[in-house]
Design a protein around this motif. Structure first.
Motif, PDB file in Angstrom:
ATOM      1  N   ARG A  99      -0.290  38.629  22.265  1.00 31.41           N
ATOM      2  CA  ARG A  99      -0.375  39.424  21.047  1.00 31.41           C
ATOM      3  C   ARG A  99      -0.318  40.896  21.417  1.00 31.41           C
ATOM      4  O   ARG A  99      -1.065  41.351  22.263  1.00 31.41           O
ATOM      5  N   GLN A 100       0.575  41.616  20.791  1.00 37.68           N
ATOM      6  CA  GLN A 100       0.711  43.056  21.024  1.00 37.68           C
ATOM      7  C   GLN A 100       0.226  43.781  19.779  1.00 37.68           C
ATOM      8  O   GLN A 100       0.721  43.551  18.685  1.00 37.68           O
ATOM      9  N   ILE A 101      -0.758  44.648  19.957  1.00 39.00           N
ATOM     10  CA  ILE A 101      -1.341  45.399  18.846  1.00 39.00           C
ATOM     11  C   ILE A 101      -0.830  46.836  18.899  1.00 39.00           C
ATOM     12  O   ILE A 101      -0.883  47.477  19.943  1.00 39.00           O
ATOM     13  N   THR A 102      -0.366  47.338  17.763  1.00 37.06           N
ATOM     14  CA  THR A 102       0.056  48.730  17.634  1.00 37.06           C
ATOM     15  C   THR A 102      -0.703  49.321  16.459  1.00 37.06           C
ATOM     16  O   THR A 102      -0.822  48.685  15.417  1.00 37.06           O
ATOM     17  N   VAL A 103      -1.220  50.535  16.631  1.00 40.97           N
ATOM     18  CA  VAL A 103      -1.939  51.219  15.559  1.00 40.97           C
ATOM     19  C   VAL A 103      -1.145  52.458  15.154  1.00 40.97           C
ATOM     20  O   VAL A 103      -0.785  53.268  16.002  1.00 40.97           O
ATOM     21  N   ALA A 104      -0.882  52.566  13.856  1.00 39.00           N
ATOM     22  CA  ALA A 104      -0.146  53.716  13.329  1.00 39.00           C
ATOM     23  C   ALA A 104      -1.136  54.699  12.718  1.00 39.00           C
ATOM     24  O   ALA A 104      -1.770  54.410  11.696  1.00 39.00           O
ATOM     25  N   THR A 105      -1.288  55.836  13.368  1.00 35.35           N
ATOM     26  CA  THR A 105      -2.122  56.935  12.883  1.00 35.35           C
ATOM     27  C   THR A 105      -1.709  58.202  13.615  1.00 35.35           C
ATOM     28  O   THR A 105      -1.234  58.127  14.746  1.00 35.35           O
ATOM     29  N   SER A 106      -1.896  59.330  12.959  1.00 34.61           N
ATOM     30  CA  SER A 106      -1.636  60.598  13.641  1.00 34.61           C
ATOM     31  C   SER A 106      -2.931  61.259  14.079  1.00 34.61           C
ATOM     32  O   SER A 106      -2.923  62.389  14.551  1.00 34.61           O
ATOM     33  N   ASP A 107      -4.047  60.558  13.938  1.00 33.16           N
ATOM     34  CA  ASP A 107      -5.350  61.041  14.393  1.00 33.16           C
ATOM     35  C   ASP A 107      -5.391  60.907  15.922  1.00 33.16           C
ATOM     36  O   ASP A 107      -5.464  59.806  16.457  1.00 33.16           O
ATOM     37  N   MET A 108      -5.309  62.037  16.614  1.00 31.71           N
ATOM     38  CA  MET A 108      -5.218  62.022  18.081  1.00 31.71           C
ATOM     39  C   MET A 108      -6.425  61.366  18.741  1.00 31.71           C
ATOM     40  O   MET A 108      -6.280  60.625  19.715  1.00 31.71           O
ATOM     41  N   ILE A 109      -7.618  61.614  18.246  1.00 33.90           N
ATOM     42  CA  ILE A 109      -8.810  61.004  18.836  1.00 33.90           C
ATOM     43  C   ILE A 109      -8.736  59.490  18.695  1.00 33.90           C
ATOM     44  O   ILE A 109      -8.994  58.744  19.647  1.00 33.90           O
ATOM     45  N   GLU A 110      -8.357  59.032  17.503  1.00 36.74           N
ATOM     46  CA  GLU A 110      -8.245  57.588  17.276  1.00 36.74           C
ATOM     47  C   GLU A 110      -7.153  56.983  18.162  1.00 36.74           C
ATOM     48  O   GLU A 110      -7.307  55.887  18.677  1.00 36.74           O
ATOM     49  N   GLN A 111      -6.059  57.702  18.364  1.00 33.85           N
ATOM     50  CA  GLN A 111      -5.001  57.206  19.247  1.00 33.85           C
ATOM     51  C   GLN A 111      -5.539  56.984  20.659  1.00 33.85           C
ATOM     52  O   GLN A 111      -5.243  55.967  21.285  1.00 33.85           O
ATOM     53  N   HIS A 112      -6.337  57.910  21.148  1.00 37.44           N
ATOM     54  CA  HIS A 112      -6.897  57.766  22.494  1.00 37.44           C
ATOM     55  C   HIS A 112      -7.865  56.587  22.578  1.00 37.44           C
ATOM     56  O   HIS A 112      -7.864  55.843  23.559  1.00 37.44           O
ATOM     57  N   VAL A 113      -8.693  56.418  21.540  1.00 34.46           N
ATOM     58  CA  VAL A 113      -9.674  55.324  21.536  1.00 34.46           C
ATOM     59  C   VAL A 113      -8.971  53.973  21.540  1.00 34.46           C
ATOM     60  O   VAL A 113      -9.297  53.100  22.347  1.00 34.46           O
ATOM     61  N   ILE A 114      -8.000  53.780  20.654  1.00 37.76           N
ATOM     62  CA  ILE A 114      -7.342  52.470  20.579  1.00 37.76           C
ATOM     63  C   ILE A 114      -6.483  52.214  21.820  1.00 37.76           C
ATOM     64  O   ILE A 114      -6.346  51.079  22.265  1.00 37.76           O
ATOM     65  N   PHE A 115      -5.922  53.268  22.387  1.00 39.45           N
ATOM     66  CA  PHE A 115      -5.154  53.111  23.618  1.00 39.45           C
ATOM     67  C   PHE A 115      -6.079  52.621  24.734  1.00 39.45           C
ATOM     68  O   PHE A 115      -5.710  51.760  25.523  1.00 39.45           O
ATOM     69  N   GLY A 116      -7.311  53.141  24.755  1.00 41.77           N
ATOM     70  CA  GLY A 116      -8.299  52.701  25.736  1.00 41.77           C
ATOM     71  C   GLY A 116      -8.709  51.253  25.550  1.00 41.77           C
ATOM     72  O   GLY A 116      -9.153  50.598  26.489  1.00 41.77           O
ATOM     73  N   LYS A 117      -8.556  50.733  24.334  1.00 37.19           N
ATOM     74  CA  LYS A 117      -8.885  49.333  24.055  1.00 37.19           C
ATOM     75  C   LYS A 117      -7.706  48.401  24.332  1.00 37.19           C
ATOM     76  O   LYS A 117      -7.814  47.199  24.152  1.00 37.19           O
ATOM     77  N   GLY A 118      -6.565  48.966  24.709  1.00 39.71           N
ATOM     78  CA  GLY A 118      -5.420  48.139  25.061  1.00 39.71           C
ATOM     79  C   GLY A 118      -4.335  48.048  23.998  1.00 39.71           C
ATOM     80  O   GLY A 118      -3.386  47.279  24.140  1.00 39.71           O
ATOM     81  N   ALA A 119      -4.459  48.809  22.919  1.00 38.61           N
ATOM     82  CA  ALA A 119      -3.442  48.776  21.869  1.00 38.61           C
ATOM     83  C   ALA A 119      -2.447  49.910  22.087  1.00 38.61           C
ATOM     84  O   ALA A 119      -2.733  50.892  22.757  1.00 38.61           O
ATOM     85  N   TYR A 120      -1.279  49.735  21.508  1.00 43.69           N
ATOM     86  CA  TYR A 120      -0.273  50.786  21.529  1.00 43.69           C
ATOM     87  C   TYR A 120      -0.531  51.722  20.364  1.00 43.69           C
ATOM     88  O   TYR A 120      -1.154  51.349  19.376  1.00 43.69           O
ATOM     89  N   ARG A 121      -0.018  52.931  20.462  1.00 44.85           N
ATOM     90  CA  ARG A 121      -0.200  53.896  19.380  1.00 44.85           C
ATOM     91  C   ARG A 121       1.161  54.316  18.844  1.00 44.85           C
ATOM     92  O   ARG A 121       2.148  54.357  19.565  1.00 44.85           O
ATOM     93  N   LEU A 122       1.147  54.642  17.569  1.00 46.72           N
ATOM     94  CA  LEU A 122       2.363  55.029  16.873  1.00 46.72           C
ATOM     95  C   LEU A 122       1.979  56.136  15.892  1.00 46.72           C
ATOM     96  O   LEU A 122       1.066  55.957  15.091  1.00 46.72           O
ATOM     97  N   SER A 123       2.639  57.278  15.974  1.00 41.00           N
ATOM     98  CA  SER A 123       2.312  58.367  15.059  1.00 41.00           C
ATOM     99  C   SER A 123       2.887  58.062  13.676  1.00 41.00           C
ATOM    100  O   SER A 123       3.760  57.204  13.516  1.00 41.00           O
ATOM    101  N   ALA A 124       2.415  58.802  12.682  1.00 42.80           N
ATOM    102  CA  ALA A 124       2.904  58.629  11.312  1.00 42.80           C
ATOM    103  C   ALA A 124       4.405  58.874  11.236  1.00 42.80           C
ATOM    104  O   ALA A 124       5.130  58.134  10.565  1.00 42.80           O
ATOM    105  N   SER A 125       4.888  59.891  11.932  1.00 39.59           N
ATOM    106  CA  SER A 125       6.320  60.195  11.873  1.00 39.59           C
ATOM    107  C   SER A 125       7.143  59.108  12.566  1.00 39.59           C
ATOM    108  O   SER A 125       8.238  58.773  12.110  1.00 39.59           O
TER     109      SER A 125
END
Length: 173
Positions: free
Chosen positions: A97-123
């Motif tokens: 299972r691959q998890i990606t989180v879409a948010t432009s909140d930089m702090i949240e991007q770092h937290v979810i990346f630390g949990k093993g998820a990918y990050r995706l900005s709003a743009s």
């Protein structure tokens, strides 16, 4: 491999100009438009989409429902969207299972990346949705090169629209 997309709803609404303008008129309409866009994206891309909205200031236990086969979640009282997203990532992360989180909140991007998820900005999400729409339009308007006469070439467009809504799980009038 199952692909999951978790979307920070109000963050996306605040980041996309078309949804910002709509939000200024009606927040509910902006939410509904985002739900429609993500439902279309889910139907074509194969991603399982969770859309999270912050109800931090609203009393209650939070809620989850499905709209157009999309999972829409509202946070519990005194819970932020970021906290719910982090909890979802923790619950869903796993093998195959691959998890990606879409948010432009930089702090949240770092937290979810630390949990093993990918990050995706709003743009980046907006770009994917626009590309998704282009591909759908190309498939719809692509002439058949095989010479086959398929059913969709012979059905009226209003009936095709109704069938598409049924496929997406939307209620018909």
């Amino acid at each position: 491999m199952e692909q999951v997309l978790i979307v920070d709803g109000y963050n996306i609404i605040g980041a996309w100009p078309s949804l910002q303008k709509l939000r200024d008129i009606s927040l509910e309409d902006a939410r509904d438009r985002l739900i429609d866009m993500l439902a279309e994206y889910q139907a074509y891309s194969g991603f399982k989409v969770y859309l999270v909205f912050d109800a931090y200031q609203v009393p209650g236990l939070g809620k989850e429902y499905r709209q157009s086969r999309l999972r829409v979640l509202y946070t519990k009282e005194k819970e932020t969207a970021d906290e719910l997203i982090e909890r979802l990532v923790t619950e869903l992360i796993g093998r195959r299972r691959q998890i990606t989180v879409a948010t432009s909140d930089m702090i949240e991007q770092h937290v979810i990346f630390g949990k093993g998820a990918y990050r995706l900005s709003a743009s980046e999400l907006y770009t994917r949705i626009v590309q998704n729409r282009r591909e759908i339009q190309q498939r719809i308007h692509r002439p058949t090169t095989t010479g086959r006469h398929t059913l969709d070439n012979r059905i009226k467009s209003d009936l095709l629209d109704k069938l598409e809504k049924m496929r997406r799980g939307e209620n018909l009038p």
